[in-house]
Design a protein around this motif. Structure first.
Motif, mmCIF file in Angstrom:
data_model
loop_
_atom_site.group_PDB
_atom_site.id
_atom_site.type_symbol
_atom_site.label_atom_id
_atom_site.label_comp_id
_atom_site.label_asym_id
_atom_site.label_seq_id
_atom_site.Cartn_x
_atom_site.Cartn_y
_atom_site.Cartn_z
ATOM 1 N N ARG A 2 0.845 -1.189 0.000
ATOM 2 C CA ARG A 2 0.000 0.000 0.000
ATOM 3 C C ARG A 2 0.885 1.245 0.000
ATOM 4 O O ARG A 2 1.935 1.262 0.643
ATOM 5 C CB ARG A 2 -0.860 -0.037 1.248
ATOM 6 N N MET A 3 0.455 2.274 -0.729
ATOM 7 C CA MET A 3 1.224 3.511 -0.825
ATOM 8 C C MET A 3 0.379 4.671 -0.303
ATOM 9 O O MET A 3 -0.751 4.874 -0.752
ATOM 10 C CB MET A 3 1.618 3.782 -2.281
ATOM 11 N N LEU A 4 0.916 5.399 0.676
ATOM 12 C CA LEU A 4 0.273 6.605 1.198
ATOM 13 C C LEU A 4 1.035 7.806 0.642
ATOM 14 O O LEU A 4 2.256 7.875 0.762
ATOM 15 C CB LEU A 4 0.311 6.622 2.723
ATOM 16 N N SER A 5 0.315 8.734 0.031
ATOM 17 C CA SER A 5 0.952 9.870 -0.635
ATOM 18 C C SER A 5 0.755 11.161 0.159
ATOM 19 O O SER A 5 -0.337 11.414 0.675
ATOM 20 C CB SER A 5 0.370 10.053 -2.034
ATOM 21 N N PHE A 6 1.821 11.950 0.197
ATOM 22 C CA PHE A 6 1.832 13.223 0.916
ATOM 23 C C PHE A 6 2.468 14.288 0.039
ATOM 24 O O PHE A 6 3.308 13.986 -0.815
ATOM 25 C CB PHE A 6 2.643 13.092 2.209
ATOM 26 N N VAL A 27 -4.053 -2.902 8.895
ATOM 27 C CA VAL A 27 -2.761 -3.313 8.356
ATOM 28 C C VAL A 27 -2.054 -4.179 9.394
ATOM 29 O O VAL A 27 -1.866 -3.770 10.528
ATOM 30 C CB VAL A 27 -1.896 -2.069 8.013
ATOM 31 N N LYS A 28 -1.702 -5.395 8.986
ATOM 32 C CA LYS A 28 -1.004 -6.296 9.912
ATOM 33 C C LYS A 28 0.293 -6.800 9.291
ATOM 34 O O LYS A 28 1.367 -6.533 9.790
ATOM 35 C CB LYS A 28 -1.916 -7.451 10.297
ATOM 36 N N ASP A 29 0.193 -7.549 8.223
ATOM 37 C CA ASP A 29 1.375 -8.115 7.593
ATOM 38 C C ASP A 29 1.686 -7.441 6.262
ATOM 39 O O ASP A 29 2.562 -7.879 5.538
ATOM 40 C CB ASP A 29 1.170 -9.622 7.357
ATOM 41 N N GLU A 30 0.973 -6.381 5.974
ATOM 42 C CA GLU A 30 1.101 -5.702 4.699
ATOM 43 C C GLU A 30 2.188 -4.624 4.796
ATOM 44 O O GLU A 30 2.318 -3.956 5.816
ATOM 45 C CB GLU A 30 -0.257 -5.052 4.399
ATOM 46 N N PHE A 31 2.969 -4.478 3.739
ATOM 47 C CA PHE A 31 3.948 -3.401 3.689
ATOM 48 C C PHE A 31 3.241 -2.112 3.292
ATOM 49 O O PHE A 31 2.431 -2.098 2.379
ATOM 50 C CB PHE A 31 5.053 -3.696 2.673
ATOM 51 N N VAL A 32 3.547 -1.036 3.995
ATOM 52 C CA VAL A 32 2.973 0.263 3.680
ATOM 53 C C VAL A 32 4.126 1.229 3.438
ATOM 54 O O VAL A 32 5.022 1.355 4.265
ATOM 55 C CB VAL A 32 2.079 0.788 4.823
ATOM 56 N N LYS A 33 4.088 1.879 2.291
ATOM 57 C CA LYS A 33 5.115 2.858 1.962
ATOM 58 C C LYS A 33 4.511 4.248 1.930
ATOM 59 O O LYS A 33 3.320 4.412 1.701
ATOM 60 C CB LYS A 33 5.737 2.536 0.600
ATOM 61 N N ALA A 34 5.358 5.220 2.180
ATOM 62 C CA ALA A 34 4.973 6.625 2.057
ATOM 63 C C ALA A 34 5.690 7.190 0.837
ATOM 64 O O ALA A 34 6.842 6.850 0.562
ATOM 65 C CB ALA A 34 5.372 7.400 3.303
ATOM 66 N N LYS A 35 4.963 8.033 0.124
ATOM 67 C CA LYS A 35 5.536 8.711 -1.042
ATOM 68 C C LYS A 35 5.330 10.208 -0.838
ATOM 69 O O LYS A 35 4.205 10.660 -0.640
ATOM 70 C CB LYS A 35 4.858 8.256 -2.326
ATOM 71 N N ILE A 47 16.731 13.446 4.065
ATOM 72 C CA ILE A 47 15.434 13.583 4.735
ATOM 73 C C ILE A 47 15.138 12.365 5.604
ATOM 74 O O ILE A 47 15.363 11.231 5.198
ATOM 75 C CB ILE A 47 14.309 13.761 3.692
ATOM 76 N N VAL A 48 14.607 12.645 6.800
ATOM 77 C CA VAL A 48 14.229 11.601 7.745
ATOM 78 C C VAL A 48 12.772 11.821 8.140
ATOM 79 O O VAL A 48 12.345 12.958 8.364
ATOM 80 C CB VAL A 48 15.132 11.644 9.002
ATOM 81 N N LEU A 49 12.023 10.722 8.235
ATOM 82 C CA LEU A 49 10.636 10.763 8.691
ATOM 83 C C LEU A 49 10.592 10.395 10.163
ATOM 84 O O LEU A 49 11.081 9.334 10.563
ATOM 85 C CB LEU A 49 9.794 9.769 7.884
ATOM 86 N N ILE A 62 14.620 6.749 7.123
ATOM 87 C CA ILE A 62 15.275 7.534 6.075
ATOM 88 C C ILE A 62 14.406 7.516 4.826
ATOM 89 O O ILE A 62 13.956 6.455 4.384
ATOM 90 C CB ILE A 62 16.677 6.985 5.768
ATOM 91 N N VAL A 63 14.172 8.698 4.276
ATOM 92 C CA VAL A 63 13.412 8.836 3.039
ATOM 93 C C VAL A 63 14.398 8.768 1.882
ATOM 94 O O VAL A 63 15.403 9.489 1.870
ATOM 95 C CB VAL A 63 12.633 10.167 3.008
ATOM 96 N N GLY A 64 14.127 7.894 0.916
ATOM 97 C CA GLY A 64 15.016 7.722 -0.226
ATOM 98 C C GLY A 64 15.021 8.930 -1.146
ATOM 99 O O GLY A 64 14.156 9.806 -1.080
ATOM 100 N N LYS A 65 15.988 8.976 -2.034
ATOM 101 C CA LYS A 65 16.085 10.073 -2.999
ATOM 102 C C LYS A 65 14.864 10.131 -3.912
ATOM 103 O O LYS A 65 14.581 11.172 -4.499
ATOM 104 C CB LYS A 65 17.362 9.940 -3.811
ATOM 105 N N ASP A 66 14.131 9.010 -4.008
ATOM 106 C CA ASP A 66 12.902 8.978 -4.809
ATOM 107 C C ASP A 66 11.691 9.497 -4.025
ATOM 108 O O ASP A 66 10.571 9.487 -4.518
ATOM 109 C CB ASP A 66 12.627 7.561 -5.316
ATOM 110 N N GLY A 67 11.920 9.943 -2.772
ATOM 111 C CA GLY A 67 10.837 10.477 -1.949
ATOM 112 C C GLY A 67 9.983 9.405 -1.299
ATOM 113 O O GLY A 67 8.881 9.683 -0.836
ATOM 114 N N ARG A 68 10.494 8.184 -1.224
ATOM 115 C CA ARG A 68 9.712 7.079 -0.664
ATOM 116 C C ARG A 68 10.422 6.428 0.516
ATOM 117 O O ARG A 68 11.642 6.438 0.612
ATOM 118 C CB ARG A 68 9.459 6.015 -1.732
ATOM 119 N N CYS A 69 9.613 5.849 1.403
ATOM 120 C CA CYS A 69 10.145 5.080 2.516
ATOM 121 C C CYS A 69 9.069 4.116 3.004
ATOM 122 O O CYS A 69 7.888 4.262 2.671
ATOM 123 C CB CYS A 69 10.605 5.985 3.658
ATOM 124 N N GLN A 70 9.492 3.140 3.779
ATOM 125 C CA GLN A 70 8.548 2.189 4.353
ATOM 126 C C GLN A 70 8.156 2.648 5.752
ATOM 127 O O GLN A 70 8.998 3.083 6.534
ATOM 128 C CB GLN A 70 9.169 0.800 4.420
#
Length: 108
Positions: A2-6, A27-35, A47-49, A62-70
Motif C-alpha cells: 500500500r502507498m500513502l501519498s503526501f 494493516v497487519k502483515d502488509e507493507f505500507v510505503k509513504a511517497k 530527509i528523515v521521517l 530515512i526517506v530515499g532520494k525517490d521520496g519514498r520510505c517504508q
C-alpha cells in the motif's frame, strides 16, 4: 503493498487528497510505503521521517532520494500517530509541521 501519498510545500506537509487513507488500522502483515512530493527547497536534502504516537517515538525512517520510505507496520496498531519530516540541505535545516493521522480501530 500500500502507498500513502503526501505533499510537502516548505514547512507544510499534507495528505494527498487523491490518496485513500482508510482502513489503516487493519494493516497487519502488509507493507505500507509513504511517497512524498517535495517543493524545491527540499531538492537534494537528506530527509528523515519522524513518527510519534502518544509520546512514543518510533525509530526514524530515512526517506530515499525517490521520496519514498517504508512505514513500520507497528505504527498502524495505534489509533492516532503523527508524521513529521526533518531534512538537511548543506547548512540549511528543514522541518515540517507534524501531520496527525487519525484512524479508527487502532489501540490507544
Amino acid at each position: 503493498m500500500r502507498m500513502l501519498s503526501f505533499m510537502v510545500d516548505g514547512d507544510t506537509i499534507v495528505k494527498d487528497p487523491t490518496c485513500d487513507f482508510s482502513g489503516l488500522s487493519s494493516v497487519k502483515d502488509e507493507f505500507v510505503k509513504a511517497k512524498f512530493t517535495f517543493s524545491e527547497e527540499w531538492a537534494g536534502a537528506v530527509i528523515v521521517l519522524g513518527i510519534t504516537s502518544f509520546r512514543y517515538e518510533y525509530d526514524p525512517v530515512i526517506v530515499g532520494k525517490d521520496g519514498r520510505c517504508q512505514i513500520p507496520t507497528k505504527v498502524f496498531q495505534r489509533a492516532i500517530f503523527d508524521l513529521q519530516l526533518f531534512g538537511r540541505n548543506g547548512d540549511v535545516r528543514l522541518k515540517t509541521n507534524p501531520l496527525k493521522i487519525n484512524q479508527h480501530g487502532g489501540a490507544r
